[in-house]
Design an enzyme around this catalytic site. Structure first.
Site, PDB file in Angstrom:
ATOM      1  N   ARG A  33       0.825  -1.203   0.000  1.00 59.08           N
ATOM      2  CA  ARG A  33       0.000   0.000   0.000  1.00 59.08           C
ATOM      3  C   ARG A  33       0.869   1.267   0.000  1.00 59.08           C
ATOM      4  O   ARG A  33       0.993   1.958  -0.998  1.00 59.08           O
ATOM      5  CB  ARG A  33      -0.959   0.003   1.221  1.00 59.08           C
ATOM      6  N   CYS A 259       6.512   9.299   0.863  1.00 56.26           N
ATOM      7  CA  CYS A 259       5.335  10.150   1.032  1.00 56.26           C
ATOM      8  C   CYS A 259       5.118  10.921  -0.251  1.00 56.26           C
ATOM      9  O   CYS A 259       5.950  11.741  -0.638  1.00 56.26           O
ATOM     10  CB  CYS A 259       5.519  11.132   2.185  1.00 56.26           C
ATOM     11  N   ASN A 268      10.264   4.480   2.642  1.00 60.92           N
ATOM     12  CA  ASN A 268      10.047   3.984   3.985  1.00 60.92           C
ATOM     13  C   ASN A 268      11.280   3.216   4.443  1.00 60.92           C
ATOM     14  O   ASN A 268      12.114   2.798   3.639  1.00 60.92           O
ATOM     15  CB  ASN A 268       8.876   2.991   3.957  1.00 60.92           C
TER      16      ASN A 268
END
Lengths: 316, 316
Positions: A33, A259, A268
């Site tokens: 995701r 982001c 991440n």
């Protein structure tokens, strides 16, 4: 000056447990995701489902599969229904999905979601810039979503983004984070994830935030942390949080994603880099590092660029 | 969904000191020596001298300038004499140089060196593969070097490489590291640098090693740590070492360099990434992060590839 460097997990150091650390950590895998939504390439539905299956085979037990956000916002995840139904139910595996609003919740439930997450932030600027309303408005928008999901028996994770800094406001006060976190729990969220979305925080900020959050009566056993490696601080921050008793961390296989709203944000924290450190500390995660790195190399091929994970690179 | 991310050190978070941390840390900058010796490109002499001057301007006060190793071994540093004399003496700045043997010491003294370093390892394999003798032989080779340098009034740093793992032997016992470290101090070395040359160690290993080293009577105030970011563990390891009272760390501006003998080794810990964490923790280093990152971008241009430092990338 010959070299016969080991280049597989044979290089894994023996285990050296550290006093005061948890015995076990839950990794909340966000690659499918949070990772894929921030990649330029739109991965085919079948590859996404295969990605989740490979992550499960590598030992991950909590995987955020997709987001039921409007395809106009995030076209990379326009096949949320198809991906979730292709993955199906997997025994003993938690497969949460992100939902932005009531419409998203309806779509998620129709696709068989059994666990959801909502995405708030600690700052007014982020709320206004990305959701077009103030913070009270954002929480009001989530309230019926959380209530309906809880009535249907679903656990709900509440993300709080921008907990350490914000591209518009700069520093973020820990008490603001605690206030939003408190609001999400009061609304019915069953767990939290506090995120350093722009990656500027350091271990001192992490311990300060955890002090404030605990002081506000928020249980750390329901609180995960989500770090970005933009400034290289993610693993040091995890190390600090472990000493404070945090036992759940978000990470992304191969370090994919970031982001989409913060220009300088890189990926991440890579799950492999996290697992390497936890393994050295003798902390059980259940993850097979070779299988996971192989999965990340496979996904890097689909994304058309090498994995930013240091461990994936070193093991290649 | 607009974005106005800060992309300079405006993004620096406010300071959040952590209990039990030192107030000040010395950064031992290894870019000009350990960095450049491992790069494929041979940088011109004038650029090397300018690199050192720029590092001084950015606030670094201890910079290992070059190595008086044979040019047959490391052609990138075949201009050690010229670089050191071009840099000259700089008030209040320590400019150590690496010397491999007595011949190297003579050349270093002739070029005006006022501080030297010798490079041992914790494992027999590394000694045999890279210096062609056993560990006792390596220490015996350094003994006259250290004695002569000390007689000339020069401080001598003793590196111990392969402290956490070795490409040939795998795990390394902390007591072996302590034994070599003890030998170097007994020989007259005034300080030590313990290195994770292949980058496999994690915070548990760091604390275990420091326990063993301290238990062997080796003063931590004379002991620096040197981490590589091959598996992404460097900053987490620094964080652990800070909690144990270590106050000197090696790093390389922009993260250039690595271990030329370990195939999978990526760069040293980037000085910028280290400074970012230390600053967030309220630990004084005296480094101007904008000036340092600008220097690393300038050097990246000369090396023909982007800096691997996360902070340099994020600030660009």
């Amino acid at each position: 000056m010959t070299s016969e460097t080991t280049s597989s997990t044979d290089a894994l150091p023996r285990i050296a447990p550290q006093r005061g650390m948890p015995e076990q950590v839950r990794i909340y895998e966000v690659g499918p995701r949070d990772g894929l939504q921030a990649e330029a390439v739109r991965v085919p539905t079948a590859v996404k489902a295969e990605f989740v299956r490979r992550l499960v085979e590598a030992g991950l037990t909590t995987i955020e599969v997709t987001s039921f956000v409007s395809p106009r916002w995030i076209p990379q995840l326009d096949d949320a229904h198809e991906v979730l139904t292709a993955v199906g139910r997997l025994d003993g595996i938690r497969l949460p999905v992100l939902v932005p609003n009531e419409r998203g919740l309806e779509r998620a439930l129709a696709a068989g979601a059994r666990e959801i997450a909502v995405f708030a932030s600690a700052t007014e600027s982020f709320a206004k810039n990305n959701l077009g309303r103030d913070m009270a408005g954002v929480l009001a928008m989530f309230e019926p979503v959380v209530r309906r999901a809880r009535s249907a028996g679903l656990p709900v994770r509440g993300y709080v983004s921008m907990c350490f800094g914000d591209p518009w406001e700069g520093d973020v006060e820990p008490r603001k984070v605690a206030s939003v976190a408190r609001g999400l729990l009061d609304m019915g969220c069953t767990s939290l994830s506090l995120g350093d979305t722009i990656g500027t925080g350091t271990p001192g900020h992490v311990l300060e935030l955890l002090d404030t959050v605990r002081g506000a009566g928020i249980p750390l056993e329901r609180t995960a942390l989500h770090f970005h490696d933009t400034y290289g601080q993610a693993l040091a921050n995890v190390h600090a949080a472990l000493t404070a008793g945090v036992t759940e961390f978000d990470s992304s296989a191969g370090g994919i994603g970031g982001c989409p709203y913060a220009r300088s944000a890189t990926g991440n924290l890579a799950t492999e880099d996290l697992v390497w450190m936890l393994r050295g500390l003798g902390i059980h995660t259940g993850v097979d590092l070779n299988a996971l790195a192989a999965t990340s190399r496979w996904m890097a091929h689909h994304l058309g660029r090498p994995s930013p994970s240091r461990v994936v690179t070193a093991l290649a």
